[in-house]
Design an enzyme around this catalytic site. Sequence first.
Site, PDB file in Angstrom:
ATOM      1  CG  HIS A  50      -7.158   3.022   0.997  1.00  0.00           C
ATOM      2  ND1 HIS A  50      -6.327   3.339   2.064  1.00  0.00           N
ATOM      3  CD2 HIS A  50      -6.560   2.485   0.061  1.00  0.00           C
ATOM      4  CE1 HIS A  50      -5.218   2.983   1.889  1.00  0.00           C
ATOM      5  NE2 HIS A  50      -5.261   2.370   0.598  1.00  0.00           N
ATOM      6  CG  HIS A  87      -5.641  -2.112  -1.487  1.00  0.00           C
ATOM      7  ND1 HIS A  87      -4.555  -2.677  -1.105  1.00  0.00           N
ATOM      8  CD2 HIS A  87      -5.291  -0.929  -1.574  1.00  0.00           C
ATOM      9  CE1 HIS A  87      -3.713  -2.053  -0.206  1.00  0.00           C
ATOM     10  NE2 HIS A  87      -4.284  -0.684  -0.735  1.00  0.00           N
ATOM     11  CD  GLU A  88      -6.699   1.882  -4.235  1.00  0.00           C
ATOM     12  OE1 GLU A  88      -6.904   2.753  -3.362  1.00  0.00           O
ATOM     13  OE2 GLU A  88      -5.379   1.182  -4.314  1.00  0.00           O
ATOM     14  CB  CYS A  95      -0.932  -0.038   1.399  1.00  0.00           C
ATOM     15  SG  CYS A  95      -2.090   1.491   1.363  1.00  0.00           S
TER      16      CYS A  95
END
Length: 214
Positions: free
Chosen positions: A175, A171-172, A129
């Site tokens: 966030h 993953h994004e 990351c």
Amino acid sequence: MSAPAPTLSDTEIRDLVLDLLESPEEIAIVQAGHPVLRQQAKDFNGQLDAGELDAFLALMRAVMHAAPGVGLAAPQLGIPLRIAVLEDQWPIPEEIGAAREREPLPYFAIINPVYQGLGEESVPFYEGCLSVHGLQGVVSRHRRVRLDWTSPEGESLSEEFSGWQARIVQHETDHLNGTLYVDKAVTRSISFNQEYAQYWAAPGVENARKGLGF
């Protein structure tokens, strides 16, 4: 424990974005420990006008390329909005691409995204990351997901992703919920980049499982 709500008003968020767009300095990616990475990002509801949004997305894409990375979420620039950019065009060895089901992902921006896992299958791989500089860790993620989002033009979209593309999507989007990959990583797998490259950068994770004991 759920992530706290952001404390900034819509006006304050817009001012932060405009400051970034006008800054003569190189834009820094905020790192783990910054409170914005642990907050629920706000839904985008017009805090930026069309021109400001386009400029912000262009800036995000440029920062992502320079890092370099395959995705960047607005909180990683200190902006608590549910916006991210994704793109994976980097050349990789064929063996690694096949093992990780890594296909090129053309650039696109997602606004107010939500993903849902499809099927029972999950896949573990190392990932890193841009906001956890210098580390890699094994994360088991859905092999297939459906992503629902709004385009920068305001169109409601839905698409299924699999393999490495699905990993980037998860993953994004994580966030934007105040979640970092280290929250989901196998703790014993976590390695600094140099050690990962030296010992565990095989296409799969079996060598790391044996060598690190997870």
